[in-house]
Design a protein around this motif. Structure first.
Motif, short mmCIF file in Angstrom:
data_model
loop_
_atom_site.label_atom_id
_atom_site.label_comp_id
_atom_site.label_asym_id
_atom_site.label_seq_id
_atom_site.Cartn_x
_atom_site.Cartn_y
_atom_site.Cartn_z
N ASN A 105 30.45 42.92 46.03
CA ASN A 105 31.81 43.16 45.55
C ASN A 105 32.71 41.95 45.73
O ASN A 105 33.94 42.05 45.64
CB ASN A 105 32.42 44.37 46.28
N SER A 150 34.73 38.60 44.97
CA SER A 150 35.43 38.08 43.80
C SER A 150 34.72 36.80 43.36
O SER A 150 34.67 35.81 44.09
CB SER A 150 36.89 37.77 44.17
N ARG A 151 34.15 36.83 42.17
CA ARG A 151 33.36 35.70 41.67
C ARG A 151 33.84 35.27 40.29
O ARG A 151 34.43 36.07 39.55
CB ARG A 151 31.89 36.09 41.59
N SER A 178 39.75 40.73 34.04
CA SER A 178 40.39 39.88 35.04
C SER A 178 41.12 40.69 36.10
O SER A 178 41.48 40.16 37.16
CB SER A 178 41.35 38.89 34.37
N GLN A 179 41.33 41.97 35.85
CA GLN A 179 42.01 42.82 36.83
C GLN A 179 41.04 43.53 37.77
O GLN A 179 41.47 44.22 38.69
CB GLN A 179 42.88 43.85 36.09
N ARG A 180 39.76 43.34 37.54
CA ARG A 180 38.77 43.94 38.43
C ARG A 180 38.65 43.11 39.70
O ARG A 180 38.61 41.87 39.64
CB ARG A 180 37.42 44.05 37.72
N PRO A 181 38.57 43.74 40.86
CA PRO A 181 38.56 42.99 42.13
C PRO A 181 37.34 42.09 42.28
O PRO A 181 37.41 41.09 43.01
CB PRO A 181 38.57 44.10 43.19
N GLU A 182 36.23 42.42 41.64
CA GLU A 182 35.03 41.60 41.76
C GLU A 182 35.05 40.37 40.85
O GLU A 182 34.12 39.57 40.86
CB GLU A 182 33.78 42.43 41.49
N ASP A 229 37.03 36.87 39.73
CA ASP A 229 38.02 35.86 40.06
C ASP A 229 38.73 35.48 38.76
O ASP A 229 38.21 34.72 37.94
CB ASP A 229 37.35 34.63 40.67
#
Length: 250
Positions: free
Chosen positions: A23, A25-26, A99-103, A105
């Motif tokens: 999970n 941020s990549r 881009s709003q997903r925590p995983e 970047d």
């Protein structure tokens, strides 16, 4: 007319996600298929991204519209439906949502397109996105592209109806274009002229030139007679992608 959120809601169930099983941020690469729909060649590029620690998302523009690959091939490849400008809203909405997903970047994103997918990405670059109706969306906003650091365009369609031919880019991420000498949809000379024009506009654009046809990276494409699969050219393109990711998503 869709809002950004509405368009992403339509796209989201049909987005294929790949990446390291965590999970964290990549950085991420968003892949947009050609007019024939999602083909197995995209999975090869996805694998290269995942091996580099990058999340990869294939965005299907046809399934959300209820089109089969055969229907889309008949309509889209002939320019009858979903031209690049119309599909550019899919590109912006995908960036907005993913881009709003925590995983993910959001500050390290790359857009990759094949043929029609590259057309849609390039048409998006020509729009300021500061008024309703741009990208066929009710609420476009340019700030969603702030994290897009690079464009990877494979045998891009930049011929008749492509806005980049007549309009300058309003957004200028670093760009890598894979051009082919035997492209029946956009001549090499014409493609190179457009790249040079983009450079004059201030776009940092690099090219890789291959002595192959359009869709050279699709196994089985040989049956069309005007296009042929080339494993060596595919490997060269993968090398270019790996090198570009190292620079753009570092």
């Amino acid at each position: 007319m869709d809002t950004l959120a509405g368009r992403f809601q339509r796209l989201s169930p049909h987005i294929l996600a790949y990446g390291p099983p965590d999970n964290l941020s990549r950085p991420a690469i968003l892949l947009f298929h050609g007019c024939g729909g999602i083909a197995e060649n995209l999975l090869i590029y996805v694998q290269a991204a995942v091996q580099a620690g990058v999340r990869a998302y294939i965005i299907d523009s046809f399934a959300p519209r209820g089109w089969s690959r055969k229907q889309a091939s008949n309509w889209v490849c002939k320019g009858l439906k979903l031209r690049g400008y119309e599909r550019s809203g899919d590109v912006l909405a995908a960036v907005y949502g993913l881009s709003q997903r925590p995983e993910v970047d959001a500050s390290r994103l790359m857009l990759a397109g094949w043929s029609h997918g590259a057309w849609a990405i390039m048409d998006l670059m020509t729009q300021k996105l500061d008024k309703p109706g741009d990208a066929r969306l009710a609420d476009p906003a340019p700030q969603w592209l702030d994290g897009v650091k690079g464009l990877f365009l494979v045998y891009p369609y930049i011929n008749f109806m492509a806005r980049s031919v007549t309009r300058p880019w309003a957004h200028k991420p670093k760009t890598m274009a894979i051009l082919t000498l035997k492209n029946h949809l956009a001549t090499y000379k014409h493609s190179l002229e457009l790249v040079r024009k983009l450079r004059k506009q201030g776009v940092s654009a690099e090219t890789v030139t291959l002595n192959v046809t359009h869709a050279f990276d699709e196994a089985g494409i040989d049956k069309t007679r005007i296009m042929a699969y080339d494993a060596d050219a595919l490997e060269s393109t993968l090398d270019a992608l790996r090198d570009f990711m190292k620079v753009i998503l570092a």
